[in-house]
Design an enzyme around this catalytic site. Structure first.
Site, PDB file in Angstrom:
ATOM      1  N   SER A 144       0.935  -1.317   0.116  1.00  0.00           N
ATOM      2  CA  SER A 144      -0.021   0.064  -0.032  1.00  0.00           C
ATOM      3  C   SER A 144       0.965   1.210  -0.018  1.00  0.00           C
ATOM      4  O   SER A 144       1.917   1.129   0.313  1.00  0.00           O
ATOM      5  CB  SER A 144      -0.803  -0.102   1.347  1.00  0.00           C
ATOM      6  OG  SER A 144      -1.316   1.222   1.541  1.00  0.00           O
ATOM      7  N   TYR A 158      -1.580  -0.594  10.518  1.00  0.00           N
ATOM      8  CA  TYR A 158      -1.771  -1.046   9.180  1.00  0.00           C
ATOM      9  C   TYR A 158      -0.524  -0.744   8.529  1.00  0.00           C
ATOM     10  O   TYR A 158      -0.031  -1.628   7.627  1.00  0.00           O
ATOM     11  CB  TYR A 158      -3.063  -0.333   8.424  1.00  0.00           C
ATOM     12  CG  TYR A 158      -3.323  -0.496   7.106  1.00  0.00           C
ATOM     13  CD1 TYR A 158      -3.683  -1.701   6.731  1.00  0.00           C
ATOM     14  CD2 TYR A 158      -3.082   0.522   6.294  1.00  0.00           C
ATOM     15  CE1 TYR A 158      -4.001  -1.993   5.582  1.00  0.00           C
ATOM     16  CE2 TYR A 158      -3.181   0.012   4.751  1.00  0.00           C
ATOM     17  CZ  TYR A 158      -3.681  -1.141   4.478  1.00  0.00           C
ATOM     18  OH  TYR A 158      -3.855  -1.467   3.248  1.00  0.00           O
TER      19      TYR A 158
END
Length: 250
Positions: A144, A158
């Site tokens: 990501s 995350y």
């Protein structure tokens, strides 16, 4: 564009029941790949297989929880039984429950580590022996933009999981490139998927919704990037692709 390097490749995709995984499955099926689709929701997988088959493609559904190593071993065994080999693994399954660390959502931290990190490792462990034996293969890991820059305030853990994917990919590439195995890491920005709905913290959920409403681009943008990496000649490895909505700053 030639389909030659995608046609008839045996491609396993985790997290294939929605979002990036589903879009990638549809795109690669249209390019002639033979797909094995893995996710927890069997009904969604079966519908996707039916759609692909109706369009003339080939696909197999295998219900899989990537947090369970035995499930990934089963997925690999089913793929070998059906198609005889694995050419590409797309480690796409992931979750993104956002919240400040001070909210102490430790169960969600565990879940992110189990799926986003251990799930990737279990996938690699399941396919690597076969790829080493055949001296070819391609492992594509979904990180990501939060694996390039810490999403502080709501997404620290995350980000930690997605930085881990970056480290795993870089180390794997350096180790197995000499054996003919390609490794690609994707760093997507705001892409339309179910990830954005994963936050139980109301403030973080509202922030995610407004962010994605402002910026998100369709999931097939990632599907095209995956296809680009796969279709290169065997001696060319696309190691990293970062893709964002044009207007997204983070």
């Amino acid at each position: 564009m030639s389909n030659s390097n995608i046609q008839n490749k045996i491609i396993v995709i985790t997290g294939a029941s929605s979002g990036l995984g589903e879009a990638t499955a549809r795109h690669l099926a249209a390019r002639g790949a033979k797909l094995v689709l893995a996710a927890r929701r069997a009904d969604r997988l079966e519908k996707l297989v039916a759609d692909i088959t109706a369009a003339g493609g080939q696909a197999l559904a295998v219900t899989t929880d990537v947090a369970r190593r035995a499930d990934l071993e089963h997925l690999t065994a089913q793929t070998i039984a059906q198609f005889g080999r694995i050419d590409v693994l797309v480690n796409n399954a992931g979750v993104m429950p956002m919240a400040p660390m001070a909210r102490l959502k430790v169960d969600e931290w565990d879940q992110m580590i189990d799926i986003n990190v251990k799930g990737v490792l279990y996938g690699i462990a399941a396919v690597l022996p076969g790829m080493l034996a055949q001296k070819s293969g391609h492992i594509i890991n979904l990180s990501s933009v939060a694996g390039l820059r810490v999403s502080a305030g709501v997404g620290t853990v995350y980000s930690a999981t997605k930085f881990a994917v970056k480290a795993i990919s870089e180390g794997l590439r350096a180790e197995v490139g000499k054996d003919g195995i390609r490794v690609t890491t994707l760093y997507p920005g705001a892409i339309d998927s179910e990830l954005k709905h994963g936050s139980t913290d109301p403030d973080a959920a509202a922030a995610m919704k407004s962010f994605y409403d402002a910026f998100e681009i369709p999931a097939d943008s990632v599907a095209r990037a995956v296809a680009y990496a796969i279709e290169q000649p065997a001696d060319v490895a696309i190691n990293e692709i970062t893709l964002r909505p044009t207007r997204q700053e983070f």
